[in-house]
Write a protein that holds these residues in place. Structure first.
Motif, PDB file in Angstrom:
ATOM      1  N   TYR A 184       0.833  -1.199   0.000  1.00 48.07           N
ATOM      2  CA  TYR A 184       0.000   0.000   0.000  1.00 48.07           C
ATOM      3  C   TYR A 184       0.876   1.261   0.000  1.00 48.07           C
ATOM      4  CZ  TYR A 184      -3.512   3.442   1.210  1.00 48.07           C
ATOM      5  OH  TYR A 184      -4.339   4.541   1.200  1.00 48.07           O
ATOM      6  N   GLU A 237      -9.232  -7.502   9.202  1.00 45.86           N
ATOM      7  CA  GLU A 237     -10.219  -6.437   9.061  1.00 45.86           C
ATOM      8  C   GLU A 237     -11.123  -6.372  10.293  1.00 45.86           C
ATOM      9  OE1 GLU A 237     -13.507  -4.897   5.799  1.00 45.86           O
ATOM     10  OE2 GLU A 237     -12.251  -6.630   5.338  1.00 45.86           O
ATOM     11  N   GLY A 241      -9.684  -4.499  13.060  1.00 42.74           N
ATOM     12  CA  GLY A 241      -9.511  -3.068  12.827  1.00 42.74           C
ATOM     13  C   GLY A 241      -8.162  -2.681  12.255  1.00 42.74           C
ATOM     14  N   LEU A 278      -7.156  -3.539   9.040  1.00 51.07           N
ATOM     15  CA  LEU A 278      -7.314  -3.316   7.612  1.00 51.07           C
ATOM     16  C   LEU A 278      -8.706  -2.778   7.336  1.00 51.07           C
ATOM     17  CD1 LEU A 278      -5.778  -6.616   6.122  1.00 51.07           C
ATOM     18  CD2 LEU A 278      -4.679  -4.384   6.340  1.00 51.07           C
ATOM     19  N   SER A 279      -8.843  -2.097   6.205  1.00 45.84           N
ATOM     20  CA  SER A 279     -10.171  -1.665   5.761  1.00 45.84           C
ATOM     21  C   SER A 279     -10.371  -2.137   4.333  1.00 45.84           C
ATOM     22  CB  SER A 279     -10.317  -0.150   5.868  1.00 45.84           C
ATOM     23  OG  SER A 279      -9.449   0.495   4.958  1.00 45.84           O
ATOM     24  N   HIS A 280     -11.589  -2.090   3.896  1.00 51.89           N
ATOM     25  CA  HIS A 280     -12.008  -2.633   2.607  1.00 51.89           C
ATOM     26  C   HIS A 280     -12.898  -1.574   1.959  1.00 51.89           C
ATOM     27  CE1 HIS A 280     -13.343  -6.850   1.012  1.00 51.89           C
ATOM     28  NE2 HIS A 280     -12.931  -6.091   0.037  1.00 51.89           N
ATOM     29  N   ARG A 301      -7.471  -4.710   0.172  1.00 56.76           N
ATOM     30  CA  ARG A 301      -7.475  -4.177   1.532  1.00 56.76           C
ATOM     31  C   ARG A 301      -6.447  -3.065   1.651  1.00 56.76           C
ATOM     32  NH1 ARG A 301     -10.210  -8.600   1.455  1.00 56.76           N
ATOM     33  NH2 ARG A 301     -11.436  -9.243   3.243  1.00 56.76           N
ATOM     34  N   PRO A 338      -4.403  -0.692   4.822  1.00 57.18           N
ATOM     35  CA  PRO A 338      -4.155  -0.633   6.267  1.00 57.18           C
ATOM     36  C   PRO A 338      -4.861   0.570   6.892  1.00 57.18           C
ATOM     37  CG  PRO A 338      -2.206   0.017   5.044  1.00 57.18           C
ATOM     38  CD  PRO A 338      -3.213  -0.420   4.033  1.00 57.18           C
ATOM     39  N   THR A 339      -5.390   0.380   8.087  1.00 52.04           N
ATOM     40  CA  THR A 339      -5.951   1.487   8.857  1.00 52.04           C
ATOM     41  C   THR A 339      -4.815   2.133   9.636  1.00 52.04           C
ATOM     42  OG1 THR A 339      -6.379   0.065  10.757  1.00 52.04           O
ATOM     43  CG2 THR A 339      -8.162   0.269   9.118  1.00 52.04           C
ATOM     44  N   ASP A 340      -5.125   3.184  10.368  1.00 48.89           N
ATOM     45  CA  ASP A 340      -4.114   3.799  11.236  1.00 48.89           C
ATOM     46  C   ASP A 340      -3.587   2.774  12.238  1.00 48.89           C
ATOM     47  OD1 ASP A 340      -4.407   6.187   9.919  1.00 48.89           O
ATOM     48  OD2 ASP A 340      -5.671   7.110  11.451  1.00 48.89           O
ATOM     49  N   GLY A 361      -3.446  -0.427  11.792  1.00 44.58           N
ATOM     50  CA  GLY A 361      -2.589  -1.364  11.066  1.00 44.58           C
ATOM     51  C   GLY A 361      -1.196  -0.807  10.854  1.00 44.58           C
ATOM     52  N   HIS A 362      -1.129   0.455  10.458  1.00 45.63           N
ATOM     53  CA  HIS A 362       0.186   1.104  10.323  1.00 45.63           C
ATOM     54  C   HIS A 362       0.906   1.117  11.662  1.00 45.63           C
ATOM     55  CE1 HIS A 362       0.205   2.644   6.205  1.00 45.63           C
ATOM     56  NE2 HIS A 362      -1.067   2.971   6.347  1.00 45.63           N
TER      57      HIS A 362
END
Length: 167
Positions: free
Chosen positions: A17, A50, A53, A55-57, A64, A66-68, A70-71
């Motif tokens: 990503y 996901e 929380g 990953l997002s889709h 997918r 990454p969300t905050d 995930g980062h």
């Protein structure tokens, strides 16, 4: 707590990503030689990530992202393990000193040309102070003062333009 496979998949999603700025498809993750599983297993793991929380889709047919969280998980993992981090190199102060001197020279020339006045720039020693930002203060409609607040919380005025000619 993530399994090692989930961590590898999450790291792959974050890496891809960051490289592309696009959602990452399960097919590209499954093609990674480091993973010993098929696309359906990857999709299942992505769904679990996901739900947690990480990953997002964006929509059903997209990959997918990454969300905050995930980062943050990947960064925390890198910091704790040291994996993926570049070794710190000593700072090249002589190069920075030349860059600062060149910036001061260019600033002096530009200010002098714009104002048709003598411009003088001075700076504290690089070893003694840190320039966080430069402020341009309008004192009157055609008079400005430029300052560089330093790390010592003192405000020095390296130069002042008394008037700005019409352009």
């Amino acid at each position: 707590m993530l399994s090692s496979r989930q961590e590898r998949i999450l790291c792959k999603v974050v890496d891809d990503y960051l490289l592309t700025g696009q959602p990452v498809a399960s097919r590209s993750i499954a093609a990674d030689a480091g993973l010993d599983c098929g696309p359906s297993t990857v999709r299942n793991e992505l769904a679990l990530l996901e739900q947690q929380g990480l990953l997002s889709h964006p929509h059903v047919s997209a990959g997918r992202m990454p969300t905050d969280a995930g980062h943050r998980y990947v960064v925390d993992r890198m910091l704790s393990s040291g994996e993926g981090l570049l070794p710190q190199r000593p700072m090249q102060l002589s190069l920075m000193r030349r860059e600062v001197e060149e910036a001061m020279r260019a600033t002096t020339e530009t200010l002098s040309q714009v104002t048709n006045l003598l411009a003088v720039v001075s700076a504290p020693s690089l070893n003694a102070a840190t320039v966080r930002h430069i402020e341009v203060l309008a004192l009157q409609p055609r008079v400005v003062m430029i300052t560089t607040p330093g790390a010592s919380r003192r405000c020095s005025s390296p130069w002042t333009a008394r008037s700005i000619p019409d352009c």
